[in-house]
Design an enzyme around this catalytic site. Structure first.
Site, short mmCIF file in Angstrom:
data_model
loop_
_atom_site.label_atom_id
_atom_site.label_comp_id
_atom_site.label_asym_id
_atom_site.label_seq_id
_atom_site.Cartn_x
_atom_site.Cartn_y
_atom_site.Cartn_z
N LYS A 159 0.82 -1.21 0.00
CA LYS A 159 0.00 0.00 0.00
C LYS A 159 0.86 1.26 0.00
CE LYS A 159 -1.93 -1.37 3.86
NZ LYS A 159 -1.43 -2.75 4.00
N GLY B 213 4.52 -1.48 8.78
CA GLY B 213 5.76 -0.98 8.22
C GLY B 213 5.51 -0.72 6.76
N HIS B 214 5.84 0.46 6.28
CA HIS B 214 5.75 0.61 4.83
C HIS B 214 7.07 1.08 4.27
CE1 HIS B 214 3.24 3.81 6.68
NE2 HIS B 214 4.16 4.57 6.13
N GLN C 65 -2.05 -2.44 7.92
CA GLN C 65 -2.42 -3.87 7.91
C GLN C 65 -3.42 -4.12 6.75
OE1 GLN C 65 -2.73 -2.36 11.40
NE2 GLN C 65 -0.57 -2.75 11.45
N THR D 186 -5.15 -8.14 14.12
CA THR D 186 -4.58 -7.06 14.91
C THR D 186 -5.70 -6.46 15.77
OG1 THR D 186 -3.09 -5.16 14.85
CG2 THR D 186 -4.83 -5.23 13.15
N ARG E 29 10.46 -11.15 9.90
CA ARG E 29 10.06 -12.56 9.83
C ARG E 29 9.75 -12.94 8.38
NH1 ARG E 29 5.10 -12.72 14.01
NH2 ARG E 29 4.79 -10.65 13.13
N VAL F 88 4.39 -3.53 -11.11
CA VAL F 88 5.32 -4.57 -11.55
C VAL F 88 6.72 -4.38 -10.96
CG1 VAL F 88 4.08 -5.17 -13.67
CG2 VAL F 88 5.73 -3.27 -13.71
P1 IMP Z 1 -0.08 -7.02 16.36
O1 IMP Z 1 -0.74 -6.04 15.48
O2 IMP Z 1 1.38 -6.75 16.62
O3 IMP Z 1 -0.86 -7.28 17.61
O4 IMP Z 1 -0.07 -8.44 15.60
C1 IMP Z 1 -1.28 -9.17 15.35
C2 IMP Z 1 -1.20 -9.90 14.03
O5 IMP Z 1 -1.24 -8.97 12.97
C3 IMP Z 1 0.08 -10.72 13.83
O6 IMP Z 1 -0.21 -11.86 13.05
C4 IMP Z 1 0.95 -9.78 13.03
O7 IMP Z 1 1.92 -10.48 12.28
C5 IMP Z 1 -0.08 -9.12 12.16
N1 IMP Z 1 0.33 -7.79 11.71
C6 IMP Z 1 0.37 -6.65 12.43
N2 IMP Z 1 0.79 -5.63 11.68
C7 IMP Z 1 1.00 -6.13 10.46
C8 IMP Z 1 1.44 -5.55 9.23
O8 IMP Z 1 1.68 -4.35 9.10
N3 IMP Z 1 1.52 -6.40 8.18
C9 IMP Z 1 1.22 -7.71 8.26
N4 IMP Z 1 0.82 -8.30 9.39
C10 IMP Z 1 0.71 -7.51 10.47
#
Ligand code: IMP
Length: 449
Positions: free
Chosen positions: A16, A40-41, A230, A245, A309, A420
């Site tokens: 995004k 994170g972007h 997210q 989340t 990860r 792309v």
């Molecule tokens: P939390 O937001 O740190 O509580 O994580 C809850 C879940 O949302 C976990 O599976 C995280 O890996 C996932 N998650 C949180 N933020 C992101 C994101 O920006 N991208 C992808 N997954 C996310």
């Protein structure tokens, strides 16, 4: 009507950030309205790579105001680190950034609590949170008794409030772990108070009533870009609960998170990757724990921006993405990372699930049903070509065009943008886009003046 929103339709990480960066030049204000430093972007701009978690990437441009609203949970240390990083690389943050006095603050006990509790969800499988204290901070927000908002830091009773919260947190959390310093550090109220006051002084120039600011802005006809963090399937109310989340990361969260009602949004772009990824626990029905998964992870550089990860990878899931598109109310689609599929002989799209012998096309509401879902796939031809240099729909191999059209057809929305590669230039507008308004200018201007 002045508003656009950009919403992820999968489990986050749909690229995004690149789209928001491109769209920013059509808008006056960029609004981050939910989540926190878990997002994170990555934006590649002017040959430089920027990694941001809290501050919208609009900060890289002149003439744009970036607003972090009350729906966000703000880790002051992370916010200051980002401000320092930007200033250190020559970006003047100054009055371009506004932080809502309503944002709830993430404190060290939230991070400790996140680590203490994440392992204990639902029969053993951890949520796999980012460990940034997001869930515990939202829990305190809803619980009210132990919450501290940014605006509270500037009130005379703040030291008393902080001491009260620290004492209670120490006692409450002491009952959760094994009592060792490794699981629960000692929270020293005096030093936390001193640190917080230092940070409060540095953050004060940015603090504002952003709700009033944004309502004034839309009523004055200023153009707002809402950037979701997210993705829809991680929405706390409508995602794959409890593997979600803690905020409303679907399109439904824009109004509550920002304080701007949906009537001010006239364009809603749903962003999908050309395949699926997920980081953390929870079902991913189309996951490919094989050579295809490795291809997607390595070609797509599918490693978490925040936690590094490796992401779990799989085929495009049209059942999940269609649900997300409808729920988030998007009117058009952006398909990102199409180039990553190049070199696979054939491609699969999940068009239904089989659950206990029944074929379903509605996304299950309970995670146990999703866990048992067997994907029903449609197979499409792949393409060997490298798409990195393609700039028009006509320049795409026929198989890639067909793949895109199939995604649009299955989700019931036109695809208006195809990406792309990470660079802004590696973006293909789809001229058949209905609805009149082009998603972004034909010749994007450079990122920074
Ligand atoms: P939390 O937001 O740190 O509580 O994580 C809850 C879940 O949302 C976990 O599976 C995280 O890996 C996932 N998650 C949180 N933020 C992101 C994101 O920006 N991208 C992808 N997954 C996310």
């Amino acid at each position: 009507m002045p508003g656009t929103c950009v919403i992820g339709l999968q489990w986050g990480d749909e690229a995004k950030g690149k789209l928001v960066d491109i769209l920013t030049e059509q808008h006056d204000i960029v609004v981050r309205y939910q989540g926190g430093a878990n997002a994170g972007h990555t934006v590649v701009s002017g040959g430089e790579t920027w990694k941001l978690s809290l501050i919208p990437s609009g900060i890289l441009r002149d003439g744009v105001t970036c607003v972090v609203t009350g729906g966000v949970v703000l880790d002051p240390t992370a916010a200051l680190r980002e401000i320092d990083m930007l200033e250190g690389r020559g970006v003047r943050v100054g009055s371009k950034l506004l932080l809502s006095d309503r944002t709830h603050l993430v404190f060290p006990w939230h991070v400790a609590e996140d680590r203490l509790l994440d392992g204990s969800v639902s029969g053993g499988e951890a949520i796999g949170t980012t460990g940034r204290g997001i869930g515990p901070c939202y829990r305190d927000k809803v619980g009210r008794a132990l919450a501290i908002r940014l605006g509270d830091l500037y009130r005379p009773d703040f030291p008393d409030r902080l001491r009260h919260v620290v004492a209670l947190k120490q006692r409450l959390l002491g009952g959760v772990g094994d009592g060792s310093a490794a699981t629960l550090p000692e929270f020293d109220a005096d030093s936390i108070l001193a640190d917080t006051r230092r940070m409060a002084a540095r953050l004060e120039p940015y603090v504002a009533d952003t709700t009033a600011f944004l309502l004034d802005a839309v009523e004055a006809g200023r153009r707002l870009l809402f950037e979701g963090a997210q993705g829809t399937l991680l929405d706390v109310d409508h995602g794959t609960y409890p593997y979600v989340t803690s905020s409303n990361s679907s399109g439904l969260g824009v109004g509550t998170g920002s304080g701007v009602p949906g009537r001010w949004i006239d364009r809603s772009i749903g962003v999908v990757k050309a395949y699926s990824t997920r980081v953390g626990g929870g079902p991913l029905p189309t996951e490919q724990d094989n050579a295809v998964g490795i291809h997607l992870r390595e070609r797509g550089n599918e490693y978490g921006t925040v936690t590094q990860r490796p992401r779990r990878c799989g085929w495009f899931d049209a059942v999940a993405a269609r649900y997300a598109a409808r729920l988030s109310g998007v009117d058009q689609l952006a398909v990102m990372l199409l180039d990553v599929l190049g070199g696979l002989d054939e491609l699969r799209i999940c068009i239904a699930y089989e659950i206990d012998g029944r074929t379903v096309t509605n996304f299950p509401s309970h995670v146990d049903d999703l866990r048992r879902a067997q994907p029903v796939y449609e197979t499409l031809p792949g393409w060997p070509e490298d798409l990195a240099g393609v700039r028009t729909m006509a320049g795409l191999p026929a198989a890639a065009r067909r793949y895109i059209e199939r995604i649009g057809g299955l989700l019931g929305r036109p695809v208006s943008i195809v990406s792309v590669g990470p660079d802004r230039a590696q973006t293909i507008p789809c001229d058949h886009h209905e609805g009149g308004q082009r998603p972004w200018p034909r010749h994007p201007a450079p990122a920074r003046a």
